[in-house]
Scaffold this active site. Structure first.
Site: not given
Length: 270
Positions: A78, A109
């Site tokens: 953004e 992960e």
């Protein structure tokens, strides 16, 4: 046991009415801003250092797995449209790569070398800053990346929701927003995720303001990617100059940003 994995303060959730479920979730959410507020000194320290480092050509990398990784990518994505910053100044990385944004990638992960390998693709250097995001504070993908970043002289920070974690031990600046047990036991997409999002909002908003990307309280460098933003930008110009809407819109589309219009008008007036 980690606080984020500890048993919910509520039991028999399946027997609650919808109103009870929503009310109790809301009661738990009320604890989040208190936890985040306690970390403002650490967030301030990070932002202050980031301003100087990015002015000198550094970049900010967010690194996480699952929800934490997605939140970092959301925040990073953004920045260019909101503040007109070039792509690549703020970067979000997730364990398992872009496909993990929508669908979990098994065991990604747990790869302790995965995070640093992903960072090396960007030719990271000592001007860059790495922020590891992990609600649990124990994600190997993030811990390994911070450890290697430290060894290579990069500034490191973390955002976690447990105290005294392995990720915090590897971070120069440890932001620990302790929000307590989740309403649904272990569901860290809830309070922990919200706390992480709040911290990320604070980091990049403060950073962009101090980098001069805001005039007054307006996003004068935002990209004009849709009709709503063109209208918003036109209104900003009207407020600053007293021009009518159509002329403000014409100038905005001509120059490409609110800042460019205002700078042009100021130049012509002088």
């Amino acid at each position: 046991m980690k606080i984020t994995e500890s048993t919910s303060l509520y039991d028999n959730l399946d027997q609650m009415s919808v109103n009870e479920i929503l009310t109790n979730i809301n009661n738990e959410d009320a604890k989040i801003h208190v936890a985040v507020k306690s970390q403002i000194p650490k967030i301030e320290q990070l932002v202050t250092m980031l301003v100087d480092r990015i002015k000198r050509g550094g970049r900010l990398f967010y690194l996480g797995a699952g929800t934490s990784g997605r939140l970092g990518i959301l925040d990073a994505s953004e920045i260019p449209p909101t503040y007109g910053m070039p792509h690549g100044v703020v970067v979000g990385l997730i364990a398992g790569g872009d496909k993990a944004i929508r669908k979990a990638v098994e065991a990604a992960e747990d790869n302790i070398h995965g995070g640093w390998n992903d960072l090396k693709k960007f030719n990271v250097n000592q001007k860059d800053t790495i922020v590891g995001i992990a609600a649990s504070g124990g994600t190997p993908y993030v811990i390994g990346a911070l450890k290697d970043a430290n060894a290579n002289g990069l500034l490191t920070a973390c955002i976690t929701c447990n105290p005294d974690t392995d990720i915090a031990k590897e971070a120069d600046i440890a932001i620990e927003a302790i929000v307590g047990p989740e309403f649904v036991t272990g569901s860290t997409r809830m309070k922990a995720g919200t706390a992480q999002k709040m911290v990320l909002n604070m980091i990049t908003t403060a950073l962009m303001i101090k980098l001069g990307r805001i005039k007054g309280n307006k996003m004068v460098d935002m990209q004009l990617t849709n009709k709503k933003l063109v209208e918003r930008g036109s209104k900003m110009i009207m407020d600053e100059t007293g021009l009518e809407y159509e002329e403000a819109k014409r100038l905005l589309l001509l120059h490409g940003s609110v800042r460019a219009v205002l700078d042009n008008l100021k130049s012509n007036a002088s």
